[in-house]
Design an enzyme around this catalytic site. Structure first.
Site, PDB file in Angstrom:
ATOM      1  N   GLU A   1      30.837  24.026 -16.041  1.00 32.20           N
ATOM      2  CA  GLU A   1      31.415  23.193 -17.110  1.00 32.20           C
ATOM      3  C   GLU A   1      30.506  23.164 -18.336  1.00 32.20           C
ATOM      4  O   GLU A   1      31.010  23.121 -19.462  1.00 32.20           O
ATOM      5  CB  GLU A   1      31.775  21.808 -16.559  1.00 32.20           C
ATOM      6  CG  GLU A   1      30.772  20.673 -16.760  1.00 32.20           C
ATOM      7  CD  GLU A   1      29.473  20.842 -15.980  1.00 32.20           C
ATOM      8  OE1 GLU A   1      29.400  21.671 -15.046  1.00 32.20           O
ATOM      9  OE2 GLU A   1      28.488  20.164 -16.321  1.00 32.20           O
ATOM     10  N   GLY A   2      29.194  23.208 -18.142  1.00 33.90           N
ATOM     11  CA  GLY A   2      28.270  23.175 -19.278  1.00 33.90           C
ATOM     12  C   GLY A   2      28.352  24.452 -20.103  1.00 33.90           C
ATOM     13  O   GLY A   2      28.460  24.416 -21.337  1.00 33.90           O
TER      14      GLY A   2
ATOM     15  N   VAL B   1      29.459  26.743  -7.329  1.00 32.25           N
ATOM     16  CA  VAL B   1      29.626  26.483  -5.890  1.00 32.25           C
ATOM     17  C   VAL B   1      30.235  25.102  -5.661  1.00 32.25           C
ATOM     18  O   VAL B   1      30.852  24.856  -4.634  1.00 32.25           O
ATOM     19  CB  VAL B   1      28.297  26.585  -5.098  1.00 32.25           C
ATOM     20  CG1 VAL B   1      27.856  28.012  -4.953  1.00 32.25           C
ATOM     21  CG2 VAL B   1      27.220  25.702  -5.693  1.00 32.25           C
ATOM     22  N   ASP B   2      30.055  24.197  -6.635  1.00 31.72           N
ATOM     23  CA  ASP B   2      30.523  22.821  -6.455  1.00 31.72           C
ATOM     24  C   ASP B   2      32.051  22.698  -6.459  1.00 31.72           C
ATOM     25  O   ASP B   2      32.584  21.682  -6.025  1.00 31.72           O
ATOM     26  CB  ASP B   2      29.959  21.914  -7.562  1.00 31.72           C
ATOM     27  CG  ASP B   2      28.482  21.618  -7.383  1.00 31.72           C
ATOM     28  OD1 ASP B   2      27.898  22.101  -6.397  1.00 31.72           O
ATOM     29  OD2 ASP B   2      27.910  20.904  -8.235  1.00 31.72           O
TER      30      ASP B   2
ATOM     31  N   ARG C   1      19.544  13.820  19.422  1.00 35.32           N
ATOM     32  CA  ARG C   1      19.142  13.224  18.139  1.00 35.32           C
ATOM     33  C   ARG C   1      20.332  13.062  17.213  1.00 35.32           C
ATOM     34  O   ARG C   1      21.343  13.745  17.377  1.00 35.32           O
ATOM     35  CB  ARG C   1      18.143  14.157  17.424  1.00 35.32           C
ATOM     36  CG  ARG C   1      16.784  14.174  18.020  1.00 35.32           C
ATOM     37  CD  ARG C   1      15.939  15.244  17.341  1.00 35.32           C
ATOM     38  NE  ARG C   1      14.565  15.187  17.822  1.00 35.32           N
ATOM     39  CZ  ARG C   1      13.727  16.212  17.813  1.00 35.32           C
ATOM     40  NH1 ARG C   1      14.122  17.389  17.355  1.00 35.32           N
ATOM     41  NH2 ARG C   1      12.496  16.067  18.251  1.00 35.32           N
TER      42      ARG C   1
ATOM     43  N   MET D   1      24.899  20.781  -1.254  1.00 32.71           N
ATOM     44  CA  MET D   1      24.995  20.622  -2.711  1.00 32.71           C
ATOM     45  C   MET D   1      26.273  19.866  -3.082  1.00 32.71           C
ATOM     46  O   MET D   1      27.185  19.738  -2.254  1.00 32.71           O
ATOM     47  CB  MET D   1      24.953  21.982  -3.395  1.00 32.71           C
ATOM     48  CG  MET D   1      23.531  22.518  -3.489  1.00 32.71           C
ATOM     49  SD  MET D   1      23.430  24.029  -4.458  1.00 32.71           S
ATOM     50  CE  MET D   1      21.658  24.087  -4.741  1.00 32.71           C
TER      51      MET D   1
ATOM     52  N   ARG E   1      16.780  13.267  12.302  1.00 32.03           N
ATOM     53  CA  ARG E   1      16.131  14.312  11.494  1.00 32.03           C
ATOM     54  C   ARG E   1      17.000  14.665  10.291  1.00 32.03           C
ATOM     55  O   ARG E   1      18.233  14.709  10.407  1.00 32.03           O
ATOM     56  CB  ARG E   1      15.929  15.581  12.315  1.00 32.03           C
ATOM     57  CG  ARG E   1      14.957  15.446  13.455  1.00 32.03           C
ATOM     58  CD  ARG E   1      13.510  15.486  12.945  1.00 32.03           C
ATOM     59  NE  ARG E   1      12.581  15.670  14.037  1.00 32.03           N
ATOM     60  CZ  ARG E   1      12.043  14.675  14.736  1.00 32.03           C
ATOM     61  NH1 ARG E   1      12.343  13.429  14.448  1.00 32.03           N
ATOM     62  NH2 ARG E   1      11.184  14.926  15.717  1.00 32.03           N
TER      63      ARG E   1
ATOM     64  N   HIS F   1      19.198  25.647  -1.893  1.00 28.89           N
ATOM     65  CA  HIS F   1      19.664  26.853  -2.584  1.00 28.89           C
ATOM     66  C   HIS F   1      20.126  27.973  -1.655  1.00 28.89           C
ATOM     67  O   HIS F   1      20.699  28.952  -2.124  1.00 28.89           O
ATOM     68  CB  HIS F   1      18.578  27.346  -3.544  1.00 28.89           C
ATOM     69  CG  HIS F   1      18.425  26.432  -4.729  1.00 28.89           C
ATOM     70  ND1 HIS F   1      17.665  25.298  -4.672  1.00 28.89           N
ATOM     71  CD2 HIS F   1      18.977  26.464  -5.959  1.00 28.89           C
ATOM     72  CE1 HIS F   1      17.734  24.664  -5.841  1.00 28.89           C
ATOM     73  NE2 HIS F   1      18.523  25.347  -6.640  1.00 28.89           N
TER      74      HIS F   1
HETATM   75  N1  LIG Z   1      28.559  19.807 -23.415  1.00 30.37           N
HETATM   76  C1  LIG Z   1      27.794  20.846 -23.729  1.00 30.37           C
HETATM   77  N2  LIG Z   1      27.846  21.396 -24.959  1.00 30.37           N
HETATM   78  C2  LIG Z   1      27.085  22.449 -25.272  1.00 30.37           C
HETATM   79  N3  LIG Z   1      26.224  23.049 -24.440  1.00 30.37           N
HETATM   80  C3  LIG Z   1      26.153  22.571 -23.204  1.00 30.37           C
HETATM   81  C4  LIG Z   1      26.923  21.444 -22.788  1.00 30.37           C
HETATM   82  N4  LIG Z   1      26.623  21.190 -21.498  1.00 30.37           N
HETATM   83  C5  LIG Z   1      25.725  22.115 -21.149  1.00 30.37           C
HETATM   84  N5  LIG Z   1      25.444  22.945 -22.167  1.00 30.37           N
HETATM   85  C6  LIG Z   1      24.526  24.080 -22.154  1.00 30.37           C
HETATM   86  O1  LIG Z   1      24.968  25.060 -21.216  1.00 30.37           O
HETATM   87  C7  LIG Z   1      23.940  25.286 -20.224  1.00 30.37           C
HETATM   88  C8  LIG Z   1      24.621  25.527 -18.910  1.00 30.37           C
HETATM   89  O2  LIG Z   1      25.203  24.313 -18.464  1.00 30.37           O
HETATM   90  P1  LIG Z   1      24.814  23.753 -17.032  1.00 30.37           P
HETATM   91  O3  LIG Z   1      23.330  23.803 -16.879  1.00 30.37           O
HETATM   92  O4  LIG Z   1      25.512  22.461 -16.817  1.00 30.37           O
HETATM   93  O5  LIG Z   1      25.411  24.869 -16.079  1.00 30.37           O
HETATM   94  P2  LIG Z   1      26.917  25.117 -15.748  1.00 30.37           P
HETATM   95  O6  LIG Z   1      27.393  26.241 -16.537  1.00 30.37           O
HETATM   96  O7  LIG Z   1      27.696  23.834 -15.864  1.00 30.37           O
HETATM   97  O8  LIG Z   1      26.793  25.537 -14.219  1.00 30.37           O
HETATM   98  P3  LIG Z   1      26.451  24.528 -13.020  1.00 30.37           P
HETATM   99  O9  LIG Z   1      27.687  24.469 -12.218  1.00 30.37           O
HETATM  100  O10 LIG Z   1      25.305  25.154 -12.337  1.00 30.37           O
HETATM  101  O11 LIG Z   1      26.088  23.189 -13.615  1.00 30.37           O
HETATM  102  C9  LIG Z   1      23.116  23.989 -20.232  1.00 30.37           C
HETATM  103  O12 LIG Z   1      21.810  24.181 -19.768  1.00 30.37           O
HETATM  104  C10 LIG Z   1      23.154  23.601 -21.685  1.00 30.37           C
HETATM  105  O13 LIG Z   1      22.162  24.252 -22.410  1.00 30.37           O
HETATM  106  O1  LIG Z   2      19.486  25.439  -9.275  1.00 30.54           O
HETATM  107  P1  LIG Z   2      19.228  24.160  -9.994  1.00 30.54           P
HETATM  108  O2  LIG Z   2      19.006  24.360 -11.444  1.00 30.54           O
HETATM  109  O3  LIG Z   2      18.191  23.343  -9.314  1.00 30.54           O
HETATM  110  O4  LIG Z   2      20.590  23.310  -9.936  1.00 30.54           O
HETATM  111  C1  LIG Z   2      21.090  22.698  -8.815  1.00 30.54           C
HETATM  112  C2  LIG Z   2      22.490  22.213  -9.136  1.00 30.54           C
HETATM  113  O5  LIG Z   2      23.351  23.312  -9.353  1.00 30.54           O
HETATM  114  C3  LIG Z   2      24.476  23.240  -8.478  1.00 30.54           C
HETATM  115  O6  LIG Z   2      24.193  24.064  -7.371  1.00 30.54           O
HETATM  116  C4  LIG Z   2      25.708  23.772  -9.148  1.00 30.54           C
HETATM  117  O7  LIG Z   2      26.044  22.991 -10.242  1.00 30.54           O
HETATM  118  C5  LIG Z   2      24.537  21.765  -8.077  1.00 30.54           C
HETATM  119  O8  LIG Z   2      25.187  21.567  -6.843  1.00 30.54           O
HETATM  120  C6  LIG Z   2      23.079  21.399  -8.036  1.00 30.54           C
HETATM  121  O9  LIG Z   2      22.876  20.029  -8.315  1.00 30.54           O
HETATM  122 MG   LIG Z   3      26.880  22.006 -15.059  1.00 27.30          MG
END
Ligand SMILES: Nc1ncnc2c1ncn2[C@@H]1O[C@H](COP(=O)(O)OP(=O)(O)OP(=O)(O)O)[C@@H](O)[C@H]1O
Ligand SMILES: O=P(O)(O)OC[C@H]1O[C@](O)(CO)[C@@H](O)[C@@H]1O
Ligand SMILES: [Mg+2]
Length: 367
Positions: free
Chosen positions: A129-130, A152-153, A188, A195, A291, A297
Site C-alpha cells: 500500500e505504501g 504477504v499480509d 506444553r 506476520m 514457549r 522473515h
Molecule cells: N502514503 C504514502 N505516500 C507516499 N509514499 C509513501 C506512502 N507510504 C509509504 N510511502 C513510501 O513507500 C515506501 C514503501 O512503503 P512501505 O514501506 O509501506 O511498503 P509497502 O509497499 O506498503 O509494502 P509492505 O507490505 O511491506 O508494507 C515507504 O518506505 C515510503 O517511503
Molecule cells: O521486513 P521489515 O522491514 O522488517 O518489515 C516487516 C513488515 O513487513 C510485512 O512483512 C509486510 O508488510 C509485515 O507483516 C511486517 O510488519
Molecule cells: Mg506498507
C-alpha cells in the site's frame, strides 16, 4: 511522448518485430520492486518482461532497490535471458527498499529527469500500500506508471488475494505443525507468532490450517482471561494448547501493537515480539509450561507456491498490457479468477482486514 505518437511508434515496431522476429525496441519500461519483499516478485518481473517483449516489442530495465533506483537512476537491463527461470526464485532480482521517493534528491521532477535521461517511457511499480500510494502521487504529478499489488499480509482492499500470501501461509502452517509435535511431546503450551501488521490473514489461515486452539489478530482485541480460558479448555481435553498470534495483535486494554525494535525507514514502529509477552503471562496464569516462537522473515523467504507463481505471472503480464495500452495511473488486481484494472484513486486508502464473521467462524473451534 504523446499517447498517439507512442502508440504509432509501437505499432510500427510491432510490425517489424513480428515480421523479422527481432528489432529495435521503441518503448522502454522500467520495473521496480519496493516495500517488504515477498515470494512471487520474480514471477511478476518475468511475466511483465516476457509478455512485453513478445507481444509489444517493448524493452525493459529494472530499477535497483525500489524507489532508490528510480531517484538515483540506478538501473539494470532486463533482456529476455535475464528473466529465464526466475519465477521459482524467492526475493527479487532487483532488490527492494523502503526508500521514500519524495525525500532527498527525489520528487516527481527529479524522477522525470532520470527517466528522460535513460529514455524510459513508463514504469511498473510492484509493492504494497505504501509503494502504490507513492506511485499514485507520482502518477498525479504526470509521470507514467502502473502498479502491481504485493504483500504477504494480503491486506490490500483492491485485490482478492495478493501473491506471497499463499506461500507465507504454507510456510507458517508447516512451522506451526512442527511446534505442535514438540509441544505435544512435552505437554506444553506453544505460542506461534506470525506476520500481519494491520490484518490477521496469515494468522487466521495458518491457524485454521493447523487447528490452533486460539487465533489472535490485530482486528480483534481479546482479554487475557479469554486467552487463558481457551488454553485451559484445550489442556483439560488432553491437548497441548496451541496459540497463533499475529504480530499486530493488541490484547484488551492496550492501544498500540507490541514493538521493541525501533522504527523502520518510514518512521513506523517495527513490530514483533508479542508472543514473547504473552507466553510468560499464559504460563503464570495456567501453570502450564509455555514457549514462544516468532516465525518472522522465514515467512517471506524462499520458493513461492505454484498458486503464487501463477497469480504473480498473470499480474506481471497484465501490467505489461496496461503499459502497452497506456493505462497509466492504474493497477492490476485479482477479482475472483480474473485480472482486472483499477485506478489508483479508487483502489487505495482502504485496507482489507479480516471481517468479523471470519473471526467468529474461527472462534467456534477455539479451546
Ligand atoms: N502514503 C504514502 N505516500 C507516499 N509514499 C509513501 C506512502 N507510504 C509509504 N510511502 C513510501 O513507500 C515506501 C514503501 O512503503 P512501505 O514501506 O509501506 O511498503 P509497502 O509497499 O506498503 O509494502 P509492505 O507490505 O511491506 O508494507 C515507504 O518506505 C515510503 O517511503
Ligand atoms: O521486513 P521489515 O522491514 O522488517 O518489515 C516487516 C513488515 O513487513 C510485512 O512483512 C509486510 O508488510 C509485515 O507483516 C511486517 O510488519
Ligand atoms: Mg506498507
Amino acid at each position: 511522448m504523446a499517447g498517439s505518437q507512442m502508440a504509432s511508434r509501437q505499432a510500427a515496431h510491432n510490425a517489424s518485430c513480428r515480421g523479422a522476429g527481432k528489432g529495435v525496441s521503441s518503448v522502454k519500461i522500467g520495473i521496480l520492486t519496493s516495500g517488504g519483499d515477498c515470494p512471487g516478485l520474480n514471477a511478476v518481473i518475468r511475466g511483465a518482461v516476457l509478455n512485453g517483449i513478445k507481444q509489444y516489442g517493448h524493452e525493459f530495465v529494472g530499477f535497483l532497490d525500489g524507489w532508490r533506483g528510480v531517484v538515483e537512476g540506478d538501473v539494470m537491463d532486463l533482456p529476455r535471458q535475464s528473466v529465464r527461470g526466475i519465477s521459482k526464485q524467492g526475493g527479487t532480482i532487483l532488490g527492494t527498499s523502503r526508500t521514500n521517493p519524495f525525500e532527498g534528491n527525489g520528487g516527481p521532477e527529479a524522477i522525470g529527469k532520470q527517466l528522460a535521461r535513460r529514455g524510459i517511457d513508463g514504469m511498473i511499480a510492484i509493492g504494497g500500500e505504501g509503494t502504490l500510494a507513492a506511485a499514485h502521487r507520482i502518477s498525479e504529478a504526470g509521470l507514467k506508471i502502473v502498479g502491481v499489488p504485493q504483500t504477504v499480509d494480503n491486506d490490500l482492499d483492491v485485490t482478492d488475494y495478493t501473491f506471497g500470501f499463499d506461500t507465507a501461509v504454507q510456510i507458517a502452517t508447516e512451522g506451526i505443525d512442527r511446534l505442535r509435535t514438540t509441544g505435544e511431546s512435552h505437554h506444553r503450551c506453544m505460542v506461534a507468532e506470525v506476520m500481519g501488521r494491520h490484518a490477521g490473514w496469515i494468522a487466521l489461515h495458518a491457524g485454521m490450517a493447523s487447528g490452533a486452539h486460539a487465533i489472535l489478530i490485530p482486528e480483534q482485541q481479546v482479554s487475557m482471561d479469554q486467552i487463558v480460558e481457551w488454553v485451559t479448555d484445550a489442556h483439560k481435553r488432553g491437548r497441548a494448547p496451541l496459540v497463533v498470534v499475529a504480530e499486530g495483535f493488541m490484547p484488551e486494554g492496550t492501544e498500540t501493537a507490541h514493538s521493541h525494535r525501533g522504527l523502520d525507514a518510514f518512521g513506523r514502529p517495527r513490530l514483533g515480539g508479542i508472543a514473547d509477552q504473552l507466553a510468560p503471562e499464559i504460563e503464570a496464569r495456567t501453570g502450564l509450561e509455555t514457549r514462544a516462537t516468532v516465525l518472522g522473515h522465514i515467512q517471506r523467504g524462499g520458493v513461492p507456491t505454484a498458486y503464487d507463481r501463477v497469480l504473480a505471472t498473470r499480474l506481471g503480464m497484465a501490467a505489461a498490457d496496461s503499459a502497452a495500452a497506456e493505462n497509466w495511473g492504474t493497477m492490476v488486481a485479482l477479482r475472483g479468477t480474473e485480472i482486472v484494472r483499477a485506478h489508483f484513486s479508487s483502489a487505495l486508502g482502504r485496507l482489507k482486514t479480516v471481517p468479523q464473521h471470519r473471526h467468529d467462524e474461527a472462534v467456534t473451534l477455539f479451546g
